[in-house]
Design an enzyme around this catalytic site. Sequence first.
Site, PDB file in Angstrom:
ATOM      1  CG  HIS A  11      32.385   8.535  43.739  1.00 28.54           C
ATOM      2  ND1 HIS A  11      32.042   9.731  44.332  1.00 28.54           N
ATOM      3  CD2 HIS A  11      33.500   8.788  43.000  1.00 28.54           C
ATOM      4  CE1 HIS A  11      32.901  10.657  43.967  1.00 28.54           C
ATOM      5  NE2 HIS A  11      33.791  10.123  43.159  1.00 28.54           N
ATOM      6  CE1 TYR A  38      36.142  14.641  42.323  1.00 28.54           C
ATOM      7  CE2 TYR A  38      35.292  13.253  44.086  1.00 28.54           C
ATOM      8  CZ  TYR A  38      35.590  13.462  42.748  1.00 28.54           C
ATOM      9  OH  TYR A  38      35.313  12.475  41.831  1.00 28.54           O
ATOM     10  CG  ASP A  84      49.716  -9.359  73.131  1.00 30.12           C
ATOM     11  OD1 ASP A  84      50.789  -9.701  73.648  1.00 30.12           O
ATOM     12  OD2 ASP A  84      48.837  -8.718  73.744  1.00 30.12           O
TER      13      ASP A  84
END
Length: 834
Positions: free
Chosen positions: A219, A250, A542
């Site tokens: 980055h 930014y 589930d």
Amino acid sequence: MIIGAGIVGSCLGRHLADLGWRNIVLLEKGPLPDPGGSTGHASNFIFPVDHSQEITALTTDSMRQYAELGVLTTCGGIEVARSEQRAVELQRRMTSAHAWGVDAELIGPGRISELVPYCDTDLLRIGFHTPDGAIVDPLAAATLMRERAEARGALTSHDRTEVVGIDVSPGSAGRPRVTRVRTDRGDIETEQVVIACGVWSPKIAALAGAHIPLTPAVHQMMDLGPIPQLAQTDSWISFPLVRDMDNLMYERQRGADLEVGSYAHRPILHDPAEIPPVGAPGQQSPTRFPFTAGDFEPQLRAAKELFGALLDQPGVQTQLAINGLLSLTPDGGPLLGESPEVGGLWSAAAVWIKEAAGAARMVAQWMTTGSTEYDLHGADIARFYPYARARGHVRARAAEGFGKIYGITHPREQWLSDRPVRTSPFHPREVELGATFFEAGGWERPQWYEANAGLVDEYADQIQEQPVEWDARWWSPIIEAEHLAMRDRVAMIDLSAFAIFECVGPGALDYIQTMAMAQLDRPVGRVVYTPLLGPDGGFRADLTIVRLGEQHFRVITGGADGSRDLAWFTSRLPADGSVQLVDVTSAYATIGLWGPRARDLVSSITSDDVSDEGFGFGTAREVVLGGVPALLLRISYVGDLGWEIHVPTEQGLRLWDQLWEAGQSLGVLAAGIGVYGTTGRIEKAHRLMGAELTGEYDAVEAGLALPKVKGHDFVGKQAYLAARDGTPAAVLCTLVVDDHRADGEQPRFMTGNEPVLTGAGEPIVDAKGRRSFVTTAGPAPSLGRYLLMAYLPPDYAAEGTRLLVEYFGTHYPVTVLTRGHVAPFDPDNKRVKS
């Protein structure tokens, strides 16, 4: 034992201490207080809103902790839009802020100029302002967290100590367990190890024979200054953080400098082995790589456009420029929880500073009680199948995901890299039929078939047009046409992505009873739907379980959850070897065959009795279909007569072809998962793991409490009994959208996660502080309506109650259609049981 003293590891030490743990050892290869990892260089700002409820919860939790420590500076944050597309996305951000209860507002260029006077607002359309946006001092936070744990006498920290080995011993079901950590200063016996060392985590996990699927990625950041206007503020930060979202970058004040960061450059990936040690020549720290200026030139130009008043003046120079490393995973989420490969080995990796303290608190809870306050479905490291832990896959998905960090990602958007990985034996026929494939657990699953496009005209009067591209993206009216044709005829659905486990051995019945909420001591041949609960009574899984013998059970669960569920089952196997659990997913292919002509089709290729009397609902039986032995389960997730057909993989294509040929006179069609997972499911109000079923709701609230509680103990039983004895704070309901044109323009169709509001437009909050939001949204073609599912407090959970749902800034009227498990379509299950 915690390995890594960055922000995550240090916070974890404190939270474990708070929960009563003692003799905690924190190891760090680098020097404290700044050991040289991402904590020391990452841009330390926090925007509290994410489209993910899970990430937003971890972020706001972290902000509360940082504020308590006194290391948080609130300055506000603004995400700005230059384009119309991004302006619309910021409206969606606003919807998420309302859904998760975060203070935010949309503001125009004038207000942006007031808050950020140095910004050229002529370039901007709109801003998304979060007043609670902030910066944090992560090194100070980490130090304070360690000090608090040390003050309790619970933590001992050792820096400049390198881990050189992690020893394991054999465990149950072939899963080894941690026994010892070896360092360059001696060995330590331990049964619990947490790897919290960021970009080094894969390297450390490998010492124990495990994988932490992340890759270090660059980055880029640059500090420009000194800037006189900023120096005059005599402040570290005096105006809100700015995200220039269209440019994926930014800008923020850092004292007298302006920091510019970019996620717009090409993906630059590294291996942990490439990261040099502390003190390597040419690097200020191991995770600050040399700056590659050419990658940053477009972003520097964009920064000078937006902040020309600050940057285009004499004396402003580059003060710092780095290729800083961060951790990227195959799906962009954190990696939290116990390793599915090695017992006692935990991961607290791929966590950003903004959610670090919250993530650490959840891992501490998880290690202590087996449950977490926030549902970590999307962060559980066990979610990744073995193929997804492989280096090539991790890097491919990380490279694709890098642009999504500031990008606009649709809720149904599919990953495109490193595919296909897993295909069913039916795949050649599906390609011939023009299938559009979505991915689940690495499996290529047809979502709809272009071969069925003609059905759209046939059922045109029953299909709602979705004219707005966003609403219709990754969707097709063909899905609704396939659904309606299934209701009229018979459809074949590829369900081979199901994860299937065989559970056998003299202790199998006792074990499966301990795992499942429902009664499994049923006659051989019974099919039982059951949740699996966590210790706190929240949902852990589930699934369906078939009793195939006195001590033989087949567990069938969703492809997206198979890896997590296998890890859950495996971690709880009895140590005496009385139960064997085998993953047989690849041994079987599955066809879902449903519709009013399903029995006619099956009976045409078998001599077995498949009548209702001979093959009752909720039972399973071995049947020979056209010479192919298969296990048929008479159940339905889509609300129609039919079976799940399990067939040996090598005979799957043969059976598909026989069903297809025999079904031509009956109007058979291939239908996609869009029918199975959305339209058919929502018409029957069936719940979905990770949507309606999460760790934050219990079985009573979900409408899944059973008439009787079995005598056998099971995981979560005490919490389940308490929920049954109490009054539910929320009830799962199905809502119908009354007017799709509330804004007076084109009709709109929700996609999920939108806030449900009172008729006056106020948020709905239950007694446990949980906000109501849409868990599932989709068309119900059989009803000609668009349905939503949401948890509502009892006062609102009454049929006929009129409410609102916010979508892209507009409120749409909705009405509670049914509550609990009552299905909007065929509530008496006459079709299923015919």
